[in-house]
Design a protein around this motif. Structure first.
Motif, PDB file in Angstrom:
ATOM      1  N   LEU A 111      31.820  30.580  42.858  1.00  0.00           N
ATOM      2  CA  LEU A 111      30.684  30.737  43.774  1.00  0.00           C
ATOM      3  C   LEU A 111      30.752  32.028  44.572  1.00  0.00           C
ATOM      4  N   ASN A 112      31.738  32.862  44.269  1.00  0.00           N
ATOM      5  CA  ASN A 112      31.935  34.090  45.041  1.00  0.00           C
ATOM      6  C   ASN A 112      31.652  35.338  44.220  1.00  0.00           C
ATOM      7  N   GLN A 113      31.021  36.285  44.882  1.00  0.00           N
ATOM      8  CA  GLN A 113      30.687  37.591  44.319  1.00  0.00           C
ATOM      9  C   GLN A 113      31.072  38.595  45.402  1.00  0.00           C
ATOM     10  N   ARG A 114      32.379  38.647  45.634  1.00  0.00           N
ATOM     11  CA  ARG A 114      32.876  39.276  46.838  1.00  0.00           C
ATOM     12  C   ARG A 114      32.952  40.789  46.757  1.00  0.00           C
ATOM     13  N   MET A 115      33.427  41.337  45.659  1.00  0.00           N
ATOM     14  CA  MET A 115      33.743  42.758  45.657  1.00  0.00           C
ATOM     15  C   MET A 115      32.619  43.608  45.067  1.00  0.00           C
ATOM     16  N   TYR A 116      32.624  44.872  45.451  1.00  0.00           N
ATOM     17  CA  TYR A 116      31.704  45.841  44.864  1.00  0.00           C
ATOM     18  C   TYR A 116      32.264  46.276  43.508  1.00  0.00           C
ATOM     19  N   GLY A 117      31.395  46.276  42.511  1.00  0.00           N
ATOM     20  CA  GLY A 117      31.862  46.566  41.161  1.00  0.00           C
ATOM     21  C   GLY A 117      32.488  47.933  40.990  1.00  0.00           C
ATOM     22  N   TRP A 118      32.020  48.912  41.769  1.00  0.00           N
ATOM     23  CA  TRP A 118      32.563  50.262  41.609  1.00  0.00           C
ATOM     24  C   TRP A 118      33.987  50.378  42.138  1.00  0.00           C
ATOM     25  N   ASN A 119      34.442  49.349  42.839  1.00  0.00           N
ATOM     26  CA  ASN A 119      35.836  49.326  43.276  1.00  0.00           C
ATOM     27  C   ASN A 119      36.766  48.669  42.259  1.00  0.00           C
ATOM     28  N   ALA A 120      36.211  48.239  41.126  1.00  0.00           N
ATOM     29  CA  ALA A 120      37.000  47.537  40.117  1.00  0.00           C
ATOM     30  C   ALA A 120      37.649  48.483  39.109  1.00  0.00           C
ATOM     31  N   TYR A 121      37.271  49.753  39.103  1.00  0.00           N
ATOM     32  CA  TYR A 121      37.753  50.670  38.075  1.00  0.00           C
ATOM     33  C   TYR A 121      37.911  52.063  38.661  1.00  0.00           C
ATOM     34  N   ARG A 122      38.573  52.910  37.913  1.00  0.00           N
ATOM     35  CA  ARG A 122      38.609  54.346  38.196  1.00  0.00           C
ATOM     36  C   ARG A 122      38.810  55.078  36.882  1.00  0.00           C
ATOM     37  N   ARG A 123      38.365  56.309  36.862  1.00  0.00           N
ATOM     38  CA  ARG A 123      38.544  57.169  35.687  1.00  0.00           C
ATOM     39  C   ARG A 123      40.017  57.583  35.561  1.00  0.00           C
ATOM     40  N   THR A 124      40.458  57.700  34.318  1.00  0.00           N
ATOM     41  CA  THR A 124      41.798  58.207  34.043  1.00  0.00           C
ATOM     42  C   THR A 124      41.695  59.667  33.611  1.00  0.00           C
ATOM     43  N   PRO A 125      42.800  60.400  33.665  1.00  0.00           N
ATOM     44  CA  PRO A 125      42.746  61.828  33.289  1.00  0.00           C
ATOM     45  C   PRO A 125      42.216  62.080  31.889  1.00  0.00           C
ATOM     46  N   ASP A 126      42.390  61.118  30.975  1.00  0.00           N
ATOM     47  CA  ASP A 126      41.907  61.316  29.605  1.00  0.00           C
ATOM     48  C   ASP A 126      40.439  60.933  29.432  1.00  0.00           C
ATOM     49  N   GLY A 127      39.753  60.595  30.545  1.00  0.00           N
ATOM     50  CA  GLY A 127      38.339  60.266  30.478  1.00  0.00           C
ATOM     51  C   GLY A 127      38.035  58.804  30.294  1.00  0.00           C
ATOM     52  N   GLY A 128      39.074  57.964  30.167  1.00  0.00           N
ATOM     53  CA  GLY A 128      38.853  56.531  30.038  1.00  0.00           C
ATOM     54  C   GLY A 128      38.766  55.853  31.392  1.00  0.00           C
ATOM     55  N   PHE A 129      38.988  54.540  31.394  1.00  0.00           N
ATOM     56  CA  PHE A 129      38.953  53.770  32.636  1.00  0.00           C
ATOM     57  C   PHE A 129      40.227  52.951  32.765  1.00  0.00           C
ATOM     58  N   GLU A 130      40.606  52.701  33.996  1.00  0.00           N
ATOM     59  CA  GLU A 130      41.665  51.749  34.278  1.00  0.00           C
ATOM     60  C   GLU A 130      41.205  50.847  35.406  1.00  0.00           C
ATOM     61  N   LEU A 131      41.754  49.632  35.407  1.00  0.00           N
ATOM     62  CA  LEU A 131      41.379  48.659  36.422  1.00  0.00           C
ATOM     63  C   LEU A 131      42.187  48.883  37.691  1.00  0.00           C
ATOM     64  N   THR A 132      41.577  48.579  38.823  1.00  0.00           N
ATOM     65  CA  THR A 132      42.209  48.847  40.114  1.00  0.00           C
ATOM     66  C   THR A 132      42.997  47.652  40.619  1.00  0.00           C
ATOM     67  N   GLU A 133      43.848  47.934  41.574  1.00  0.00           N
ATOM     68  CA  GLU A 133      44.588  46.871  42.234  1.00  0.00           C
ATOM     69  C   GLU A 133      43.633  45.917  42.952  1.00  0.00           C
ATOM     70  N   ALA A 134      42.505  46.439  43.419  1.00  0.00           N
ATOM     71  CA  ALA A 134      41.531  45.592  44.103  1.00  0.00           C
ATOM     72  C   ALA A 134      40.980  44.517  43.169  1.00  0.00           C
ATOM     73  N   LEU A 135      40.698  44.869  41.918  1.00  0.00           N
ATOM     74  CA  LEU A 135      40.211  43.873  40.975  1.00  0.00           C
ATOM     75  C   LEU A 135      41.299  42.852  40.668  1.00  0.00           C
ATOM     76  N   HIS A 136      42.537  43.308  40.490  1.00  0.00           N
ATOM     77  CA  HIS A 136      43.634  42.374  40.243  1.00  0.00           C
ATOM     78  C   HIS A 136      43.770  41.388  41.397  1.00  0.00           C
ATOM     79  N   ALA A 137      43.678  41.892  42.615  1.00  0.00           N
ATOM     80  CA  ALA A 137      43.817  41.013  43.775  1.00  0.00           C
ATOM     81  C   ALA A 137      42.672  40.008  43.843  1.00  0.00           C
ATOM     82  N   GLU A 138      41.465  40.456  43.507  1.00  0.00           N
ATOM     83  CA  GLU A 138      40.302  39.561  43.583  1.00  0.00           C
ATOM     84  C   GLU A 138      40.392  38.459  42.534  1.00  0.00           C
TER      85      GLU A 138
END
Length: 752
Positions: free
Chosen positions: A45-72
């Motif tokens: 029932l929760n939609q707590r976090m902002y989606g743009w805080n769930a990822y970040r770009r990596t130096p090779d142009g891909g994505f990695e998941l953030t600690e914030a998403l892991h915690a959520e």
């Protein structure tokens, strides 16, 4: 925790029933719910976090998941829903280079979803909820004209096709649920979110809300197609009635006003099968919508039979603590009222405490979780949690956006017949004004950053489409805001030396990184050119000071002038002399093409006003469907709007015959009595004569756009929407609300 095996990899006898695609949907929901802990239920029932805080770009142009998403996801061993994974704008800070675009958005969605499913003990996927206010608010998403422009088109069929395209883009990127403004009705155009409304009329809004649901979701079915998206209709209910046109201000709504003006669009959307609605910020008779059981449960669910999801607006549940005293009881109040899914709130994260403390029964949690899970099963996420459809062709999106823009251009005045531009005698055109050479301010609020070169300004399009040999001169003249007049002399010189002036004025909802934002994303500190959008309310409805000086100076040259308004609300425009005036609202990136086509006569000005245009803010309110009392005028100003609801001129002329009744259908003969093709919108208005409560002056009850060749005559049949109408009434058919007052009435006795 090991990743659960895909259902197909397990032996059928070992597979839980909720994993069986052949099992009835409701049985799958019940089975899954029976296996969940209270903690897991609350997580859904929760939609707590902002989606743009769930990822970040990596130096090779891909994505990695953030600690914030892991915690959520650790918090509730999974994730119910994630808001705005693809959102890109000044508030999120996401742009080209660090955000997901058309090429890698689906890959990011899959990366996040794999993590969510793997973290969930029962393998429950998340809902990815995205803003789709006028196209998917993501990098490379097709930007459509804003809702007010859609309202000006009076064309539900065209809007339905555009909505279907937006849904396909959303699903191709891995998104699931579309948040779309569709229920707010303009009662005070000083409100910055006027651009998000279809107009001031409940019937027009209802027909467009239906079209939105049909286009986004497809035909009502137990399962959504891979290229269709469930819609969350915003905002329920009465948010357009805030006092003074101020965002999130109090409202003064009686039950009749709520029922007649602010609920019909929601009722139509629910009947069309809308999957969800969003509870609005405003209060109704002192009780905020997110805590209003009479609204969300007794009316929406019990009276209307709505079985879908209710989502709260951002941080709206936490606000209820002002009533309840703390956030635990605020969450209990919202859940008990009928909210199923929160947005960014803390209160819903503490529902376990509310259950343990006896503030709410676990059965209420189960009912809400059931609706969330049911939507996930309808989307097929347990079988295919990742993007499962190919992206639609971008050129189709551009064509639909331009078609909508073209349909919304509305000619308000042209006493001297300046338009369309005549090739004979017009070889020099001056294109001036702060909106003339930019497409950056054509798209309204809630728009993702556009790639360089995207779109077409009025100047660009006139240079491309004007007859060969036409000299196009340009001068900006002034900025959208402020009083700097230093550029006016150059613009006046260009106007004086030309055969025609196209003067492009207006406002802007474009946000910049310097904009200050509230916690829910509304603009708090307005900067730069912003004159409209969420949090940008105006007291006076005026354009920037320099724009009026530029208008006066250009008209004073005597050169024939066509004034084009690009705006998110009806701004006040003073007397323009003999100038032609048209409005294109916010027509989207390619709106310059549509405007140029109408100016040059390549297309008709097909739009009709979805709102009344006031002479000044001092007149407000000026909506056409006010109560039918003997209004007096003002001593110092007319009480009538400058242009009435439904008004719009054509490049030809139309004659309407007398209306006739055929059962519950009204027929009227319409003739194109002019010399060129044109489109008119046949508008049917109801006027109640003998009725149990004091009536409104007029009420729109049917409409249809009709395109006719020169001399063509057609009998138009319009089914009447007369649910709940009794007594003696008049039916009036005309091409605007003002013309309807003088039209020949057809009297009906509906008392039998």
């Amino acid at each position: 925790m090991p990743t659960p095996q895909p259902a197909a990899a397990r032996a059928p006898e070992d597979r839980p029933r909720y994993r069986d695609p052949a099992a009835p949907l409701d049985a799958r929901v019940r089975d899954l719910l029976s296996r969940m802990t209270l903690r897991e239920k609350v997580g859904q029932l929760n939609q707590r976090m902002y989606g743009w805080n769930a990822y970040r770009r990596t130096p090779d142009g891909g994505f990695e998941l953030t600690e914030a998403l892991h915690a959520e996801t650790d918090r509730f061993e999974g994730l119910g829903a994630l808001y705005g994974l693809m959102r890109a704008d000044a508030w999120s800070g996401v742009g080209h280079g660090d955000g997901p675009d058309a090429h890698d958005g689906a890959a990011l969605a899959e990366l996040v979803q794999r993590h969510v499913v793997g973290r969930s003990r029962l393998g429950i996927p998340a809902l990815f909820v995205e803003e789709v206010p006028h196209g998917h608010m993501a990098l490379d998403g097709t930007v459509l004209p804003v809702n007010l422009a859609v309202g000006a088109s009076w064309d539900p069929g065209l809007y339905e096709r555009a909505a279907a395209h937006a849904a396909a883009e959303l699903r191709a990127r891995g998104g699931h649920v579309a948040l779309v403004s569709a229920l707010d009705v303009v009662r005070d155009p000083r409100w910055g979110r006027t651009e998000e409304c279809f107009g001031e009329d409940p019937h027009l809004a209802a027909r467009l809300a239906e079209a939105l649901v049909r286009g986004m979701q497809g035909e009502p079915a137990e399962r959504f197609a891979a290229d269709r998206a469930p819609v969350v209709l915003k905002h329920f209910a009465g948010q357009g009635a805030t006092v003074g046109g101020r965002n999130s201000a109090e409202s003064e709504l009686g039950p009749r006003e709520l029922r007649e003006i602010h609920l019909p669009a929601a009722r139509a959307g629910v009947r069309a099968g809308a999957a969800a609605v969003m509870a609005a910020y405003n209060e109704v008779d002192g009780l905020p919508c997110a805590g209003n059981r009479a609204l969300l449960t007794e009316l929406l669910r019990e009276s209307w039979g709505f079985e879908g999801l209710v989502m709260a607006d951002g941080l709206a549940v936490d606000r209820l603590a002002r009533i309840t005293g703390d956030k635990v009881s605020a969450g209990a109040l919202a859940l008990g009222a009928g909210v199923d899914l929160s947005l960014w709130d803390e209160a819903f994260t503490r529902l376990e405490e509310a259950v343990d403390g006896g503030l709410v029964d676990e059965s209420a949690v189960d009912a809400a979780v059931t609706r969330v899970l049911r939507l996930k099963f309808r989307l097929g996420l347990f079988e295919q949690p990742y993007a499962a459809c190919a992206p639609p062709p971008p050129e189709r999106g551009r064509a639909l956006s331009t078609d909508l823009a073209r349909a919304s251009v509305t000619l308000l005045r042209d006493d001297r017949r300046i338009l369309p531009v005549r090739t004979a005698g017009v070889s020099r055109i001056a294109v001036v004004g702060p909106q003339s050479a930019t497409s950056a301010h054509q798209s309204g609020d809630y728009t993702a950053p556009q790639r360089p070169g995207t779109g077409a300004s009025v100047l660009d399009a006139l240079r491309d489409l004007a007859p060969p040999g036409t000299e196009i001169r340009h001068a900006r003249g002034c900025a959208l805001t402020g009083g700097d007049l230093s550029g006016v002399p150059e613009a006046v010189a260009a106007a004086a030396a030309s055969d025609l002036v196209v003067l492009v004025l207006g406002g802007s909802s474009a946000r910049t990184p310097d904009t200050g934002f509230d916690a829910n994303g509304a603009a708090r500190t307005v900067v730069s050119d912003m004159t409209c959008g969420e949090g940008v309310d105006l007291a006076g409805l005026r354009l920037g000071r320099a724009q009026y000086a530029l208008l006066d100076a250009v008209v004073a040259t005597g050169t024939p002038t066509a004034v084009v308004l690009i705006q998110g609300r009806p701004h006040v425009l003073p007397d323009t002399g003999d100038a032609a005036v048209l409005t294109a609202w916010y027509p989207g990136p390619w709106g310059g093409e549509a405007i140029a086509e109408v100016l040059l006569g390549h297309a008709e000005p097909a739009g009709r006003l979805p709102v009344s245009v006031p002479r000044s803010a001092a007149q407000l309110p000026v909506h056409y469907n006010h109560k039918d009392t003997e209004y007096g005028g003002y001593v110092d100003e007319s009480a009538e709007p400058r242009h009435a609801f439904g008004h719009g001129l054509s490049y030809t002329a139309f004659d309407y015959g007398p209306p006739r009744r055929d059962g519950r259908t009204v027929t009227v003969e319409v003739t194109n009595s002019g010399a060129r093709y044109g489109r008119t919108v046949v508008q049917v208005y109801l006027r109640r004569l003998i009725t149990a409560s004091w009536p409104r002056t007029l009420e729109l009850c049917a409409f249809e756009g009709v395109g006719l060749a020169p001399g063509e005559r057609r009998t138009v049949a319009l089914p009447l929407e007369l649910e709940g109408v009794g007594g003696t009434v008049e039916i009036r058919v005309a091409d605007s609300s003002r013309a309807a007052l003088a039209a020949e009435p057809l009297v009906l006795d509906l008392r039998a």
